[in-house]
Design an enzyme around this catalytic site. Sequence first.
Site, short mmCIF file in Angstrom:
data_model
loop_
_atom_site.label_atom_id
_atom_site.label_comp_id
_atom_site.label_asym_id
_atom_site.label_seq_id
_atom_site.Cartn_x
_atom_site.Cartn_y
_atom_site.Cartn_z
N GLY A 1 21.84 22.78 22.37
CA GLY A 1 20.93 23.70 22.21
C GLY A 1 21.63 25.11 22.68
CB SER A 2 25.08 26.50 22.94
OG SER A 2 25.72 26.25 21.78
CG ASN A 3 24.45 28.12 17.90
OD1 ASN A 3 24.89 29.23 17.60
ND2 ASN A 3 25.02 26.95 17.87
CG HIS B 1 28.05 24.39 8.35
ND1 HIS B 1 27.64 23.12 8.44
CD2 HIS B 1 29.22 24.37 7.81
CE1 HIS B 1 28.65 22.36 8.37
NE2 HIS B 1 29.69 23.23 7.85
C1 GRF Z 1 26.86 23.96 16.27
O1 GRF Z 1 28.08 23.96 16.08
C2 GRF Z 1 26.21 24.15 14.86
O2 GRF Z 1 27.00 25.15 14.09
C3 GRF Z 1 26.06 23.03 14.44
O3 GRF Z 1 25.71 22.04 15.45
C4 GRF Z 1 26.07 22.69 16.50
C5 GRF Z 1 25.02 22.71 17.38
O4 GRF Z 1 25.45 23.41 18.84
N1 GRF Z 1 24.90 23.07 13.22
P1 GRF Z 1 24.33 23.71 19.76
O5 GRF Z 1 23.42 22.64 19.78
O6 GRF Z 1 23.88 25.05 19.30
O7 GRF Z 1 25.01 24.03 21.06
#
Ligand code: GRF
Length: 207
Positions: free
Chosen positions: A13-15, A112
């Site tokens: 969940g960092s994004n 992605h």
């Molecule tokens: C990220 O690298 C995103 O690009 C991919 O999965 C990963 C998720 O990371 N689709 P987070 O859960 O957002 O930390």
Amino acid sequence: MKKKIGILVSGRGSNMLAIIKASKESTFPGEVAIVISDNPDAPALKKAQDNGVKAIYIDPGRKGAYLSTQAETQYAEVLKKHGVDIVVLAGFMRIIRKPLLSAFPNSIINIHPSLLPAFPGLNAQKQALDYGVKVAGCTVHFVNEDVDAGPIIIQSCVPVLQDDTPETLSQRILKEEHKILVEAVKLLCEERIKIEGRRVLILPQQG
Ligand code: GRF
């Protein structure tokens, strides 16, 4: 009026957190209405709740790459019930099909960790390293019925260093992911994105 954002997650969940944090700024044109996970143990659920955002698990109905049709219909209904305008797949490990795509036309985006169309699918950073590219990066794109294949909104690149491992490269790419995902969500909230075939045009700011 601020747009409502729904975020689908499966893991860390960092994004998602980058979007939640940006959305707390008073000038940000959107607010996160709901976070949904297909994984009851996703750390993202607690991170969202700790930041005051409603976050729930919805049973995916089956294992594997897809949600069951029934589950996907439920995901769409819950997002609609929360008034969601824009759906963000932020590390959501399922391929989206009709129930969600037709409920949110041209309103679902994905992040992605490669410069698409290179290295779609899983382990994109390792794919890039193994291939030997000198530049890697990340892509925010619209989601359509094909995997990692919809029109591209923003990309950002990073160098690949000689001593990189999948982990060090992933860390470098992740910093860029957070920036371009927040930027793409902002543009969508401001209705500054126009799709022309495969090309995405960014419209100038109003006023
Ligand atoms: C990220 O690298 C995103 O690009 C991919 O999965 C990963 C998720 O990371 N689709 P987070 O859960 O957002 O930390």
